[in-house]
Scaffold this active site. Structure first.
Site, mmCIF file in Angstrom:
data_model
loop_
_atom_site.group_PDB
_atom_site.id
_atom_site.type_symbol
_atom_site.label_atom_id
_atom_site.label_comp_id
_atom_site.label_asym_id
_atom_site.label_seq_id
_atom_site.Cartn_x
_atom_site.Cartn_y
_atom_site.Cartn_z
ATOM 1 N N TYR A 69 0.826 -1.226 0.000
ATOM 2 C CA TYR A 69 0.000 0.000 0.000
ATOM 3 C C TYR A 69 0.859 1.276 0.000
ATOM 4 O O TYR A 69 0.732 2.115 -0.902
ATOM 5 C CB TYR A 69 -0.904 -0.066 1.232
ATOM 6 N N PHE B 257 10.167 -0.946 3.536
ATOM 7 C CA PHE B 257 8.726 -1.105 3.812
ATOM 8 C C PHE B 257 8.390 -2.552 4.171
ATOM 9 O O PHE B 257 7.233 -2.854 4.464
ATOM 10 C CB PHE B 257 7.891 -0.806 2.555
ATOM 11 N N LYS C 38 2.307 -6.481 9.322
ATOM 12 C CA LYS C 38 1.740 -5.304 9.989
ATOM 13 C C LYS C 38 0.415 -5.534 10.711
ATOM 14 O O LYS C 38 -0.243 -4.583 11.116
ATOM 15 C CB LYS C 38 1.592 -4.177 8.972
ATOM 16 N N SER D 242 6.549 3.631 12.966
ATOM 17 C CA SER D 242 5.129 3.840 13.277
ATOM 18 C C SER D 242 4.985 4.628 14.571
ATOM 19 O O SER D 242 5.830 4.551 15.470
ATOM 20 C CB SER D 242 4.478 2.467 13.451
ATOM 21 N N TYR E 43 4.189 -6.548 17.055
ATOM 22 C CA TYR E 43 4.358 -5.725 15.852
ATOM 23 C C TYR E 43 5.030 -4.397 16.215
ATOM 24 O O TYR E 43 6.011 -3.971 15.605
ATOM 25 C CB TYR E 43 2.994 -5.468 15.175
ATOM 26 N N LYS F 44 9.004 -2.587 15.361
ATOM 27 C CA LYS F 44 9.307 -1.227 14.886
ATOM 28 C C LYS F 44 10.307 -0.571 15.839
ATOM 29 O O LYS F 44 11.289 0.048 15.425
ATOM 30 C CB LYS F 44 8.022 -0.385 14.779
ATOM 31 N N TYR G 144 5.046 6.768 10.875
ATOM 32 C CA TYR G 144 3.752 7.018 10.248
ATOM 33 C C TYR G 144 2.670 7.068 11.319
ATOM 34 O O TYR G 144 2.642 6.235 12.221
ATOM 35 C CB TYR G 144 3.351 5.887 9.305
ATOM 36 N N ASP H 8 -5.729 -0.586 22.586
ATOM 37 C CA ASP H 8 -5.995 0.739 22.005
ATOM 38 C C ASP H 8 -5.848 1.836 23.053
ATOM 39 O O ASP H 8 -6.169 1.634 24.225
ATOM 40 C CB ASP H 8 -7.421 0.790 21.441
HETATM 41 C C1 UD1 Z 1 -3.068 0.292 14.369
HETATM 42 C C2 UD1 Z 1 -2.009 -0.297 15.250
HETATM 43 C C3 UD1 Z 1 -0.714 0.438 15.003
HETATM 44 C C4 UD1 Z 1 -0.332 0.327 13.551
HETATM 45 C C5 UD1 Z 1 -1.473 0.874 12.698
HETATM 46 C C6 UD1 Z 1 -1.210 0.644 11.230
HETATM 47 C C7 UD1 Z 1 -3.206 -1.103 17.238
HETATM 48 C C8 UD1 Z 1 -3.367 -0.964 18.698
HETATM 49 N N1 UD1 Z 1 -2.410 -0.203 16.650
HETATM 50 O O1 UD1 Z 1 -3.233 1.662 14.724
HETATM 51 O O2 UD1 Z 1 0.268 -0.156 15.795
HETATM 52 O O3 UD1 Z 1 0.838 1.046 13.299
HETATM 53 O O4 UD1 Z 1 -2.680 0.207 13.016
HETATM 54 O O5 UD1 Z 1 -1.435 -0.662 10.844
HETATM 55 O O6 UD1 Z 1 -3.780 -1.969 16.625
HETATM 56 N N2 UD1 Z 1 -11.510 1.116 15.127
HETATM 57 C C9 UD1 Z 1 -12.830 0.790 15.286
HETATM 58 N N3 UD1 Z 1 -13.343 -0.236 14.547
HETATM 59 C C10 UD1 Z 1 -12.586 -0.962 13.671
HETATM 60 C C11 UD1 Z 1 -11.228 -0.622 13.513
HETATM 61 C C12 UD1 Z 1 -10.706 0.412 14.265
HETATM 62 O O7 UD1 Z 1 -13.545 1.420 16.063
HETATM 63 O O8 UD1 Z 1 -13.122 -1.906 13.037
HETATM 64 C C13 UD1 Z 1 -10.944 2.259 15.886
HETATM 65 C C14 UD1 Z 1 -9.803 1.921 16.824
HETATM 66 O O9 UD1 Z 1 -10.273 1.552 18.079
HETATM 67 C C15 UD1 Z 1 -9.016 3.228 16.818
HETATM 68 C C16 UD1 Z 1 -9.234 3.791 15.411
HETATM 69 O O10 UD1 Z 1 -10.416 3.158 14.933
HETATM 70 O O11 UD1 Z 1 -9.549 4.129 17.753
HETATM 71 C C17 UD1 Z 1 -8.104 3.510 14.460
HETATM 72 O O12 UD1 Z 1 -7.815 2.123 14.465
HETATM 73 P P1 UD1 Z 1 -6.832 1.452 13.405
HETATM 74 O O13 UD1 Z 1 -7.194 1.897 12.039
HETATM 75 O O14 UD1 Z 1 -6.812 -0.013 13.665
HETATM 76 O O15 UD1 Z 1 -5.420 2.099 13.734
HETATM 77 P P2 UD1 Z 1 -4.627 2.181 15.131
HETATM 78 O O16 UD1 Z 1 -5.193 1.275 16.144
HETATM 79 O O17 UD1 Z 1 -4.504 3.624 15.481
#
Ligand code: UD1
Length: 339
Positions: free
Chosen positions: A13, A82, A86, A126, A151, A155, A179, A297
């Site tokens: 990606y 890259f 992940k 990250s 993971y 990093k 990132y 989270d």
């Molecule tokens: C996640 C990883 C991070 C990684 C990044 C890129 C965790 C704890 N962190 O970041 O280490 O670098 O992905 O791959 O997994 N959410 C929902 N519903 C969903 C999916 C996500 O509510 O189905 C919420 C999550 O709780 C969060 C936000 O959306 O608050 C972003 O989530 P996500 O896209 O998975 O990224 P991160 O958790 O920030």
């Protein structure tokens, strides 16, 4: 003469978007990828966008012999690493798979670089390296860790390893790009994020709900200490992120030592902000339900990216509307991804 950048894991990606921006700025790109988490169709798409047949090698970057041939056949100036698994949840279930692959691929790259006298490396790091306890906005000088999953630790460890290598070899130039949350797609709709299984991350999940592939979004918790109770993140358009790599390649070629940069917008949006923006921009409805928090989270995570602006001359240019529009443009044109 134009410089050549090796994109290890470059069919994925972020790598594929970076290849476009590198070529646009006069670099030559070479991709090495085993397509564990990418599809070779991407090379045709990249050709359509750039008009360039990007040399590519179907190899595992951990395979030093195979990697050596890539360096023999190309005059590499800069490496972008890259290559790595992940999926956070998978890394908790299969930690060894993550430590082995994510560390070995970097070892293999730096060994082969040394063998060929290549001294510039950009590492895909990250925001996860900041761990659980640092308050946002996050700055590069904060203490790192503890990470919440294997993971994240890979990093963290790769950053530390590259730091040590740089301290031992003054010729080396290391740029660590941390990132935040990359989303969006190239405006052509030809390339974008194509998750292997059910998406782990928010935006690809929303996109697949929008296309009807998935039924309903689970919002992981609405009792966080944020403006609407849902998790706040710093979403960054993948094309802006790709451009940061070009500036990092320029920088690495002219500097020695190690430097880390946050690549985010500096603005935090909640899960529900993203859902509402996606609905508004694309005139769609995203069914969602509130569920339990996802383990690991945190409430809030966004960047202070002023260092990247000051030193690399980089700043995010695209806004949330662009991110939502371009995600849907890609998803609706490629409902099954690259398949
Ligand atoms: C996640 C990883 C991070 C990684 C990044 C890129 C965790 C704890 N962190 O970041 O280490 O670098 O992905 O791959 O997994 N959410 C929902 N519903 C969903 C999916 C996500 O509510 O189905 C919420 C999550 O709780 C969060 C936000 O959306 O608050 C972003 O989530 P996500 O896209 O998975 O990224 P991160 O958790 O920030």
């Amino acid at each position: 003469m134009s410089k050549t950048v090796l994109l290890a894991g470059g069919a994925g990606y972020i790598g594929s978007h970076t290849a476009i921006e590198l070529i646009d700025k006069g670099y030559k790109a070479v991709i090495a990828d085993c397509h564990y988490n990418s599809n070779p169709i991407v090379y045709e798409r990249l050709k359509e966008i750039t008009g360039t047949d990007i040399p590519h090698y179907n190899i595992d970057v951990c395979d030093e012999n195979a990697l050596n041939r890539v360096f023999e056949e190309n005059n590499i100036d800069v490496v972008i690493d890259f290559a790595g698994y992940k999926a956070v949840g998978e890394s908790v279930r299969e930690p060894m798979k993550y430590y082995k692959n994510n560390l070995n691929s970097t070892f293999s790259l730096v060994n082969t670089m040394e063998r060929h006298g290549v001294s510039n490396i950009i590492f895909s790091s990250s925001a996860t390296v900041y761990g659980m306890n640092n308050p946002s906005p996050l700055t590069e000088d904060m203490n790192l860790g503890p990470c919440t999953n294997p993971y994240g630790w890979t990093k963290f460890m790769n950053e530390e390893i590259l730091r040590d290598l740089s301290a031992a070899n003054e010729e080396l130039s290391v740029v660590l790009l941390r990132y935040f949350n990359p989303i969006g797609a190239h405006s052509s709709g030809l390339i974008g994020e194509d998750p292997k299984d059910i998406p782990n991350n928010l935006m690809p999940y929303i996109a697949q709900v929008a296309s009807g592939k998935l039924e309903i979004l689970s919002v992981f918790g609405n009792d966080y200490d944020t403006h609407d109770g849902t998790g706040v993140r710093d979403y960054i358009h993948v094309v802006d992120l790709a451009k940061a790599h070009v500036l990092a390649a320029d920088y690495a070629s002219e500097h020695k030592g190690v430097e880390a940069f946050n690549i985010g917008t500096g603005v935090g949006y909640s899960v529900l902000d993203i859902v509402k923006a996606f609905e508004r921009v694309n005139n769609l409805t995203i069914p969602y339900k509130i569920t339990e928090r996802r383990p690991g989270d945190i409430a809030t995570c966004y960047a202070d990216s002023s260092k990247a602006e000051k030193i690399l001359g980089w700043k995010a240019e695209k806004n949330l509307e662009d991110m939502c529009r371009d995600t849907w443009n890609w998803q609706s044109k490629n409902p099954e991804g690259y398949k």
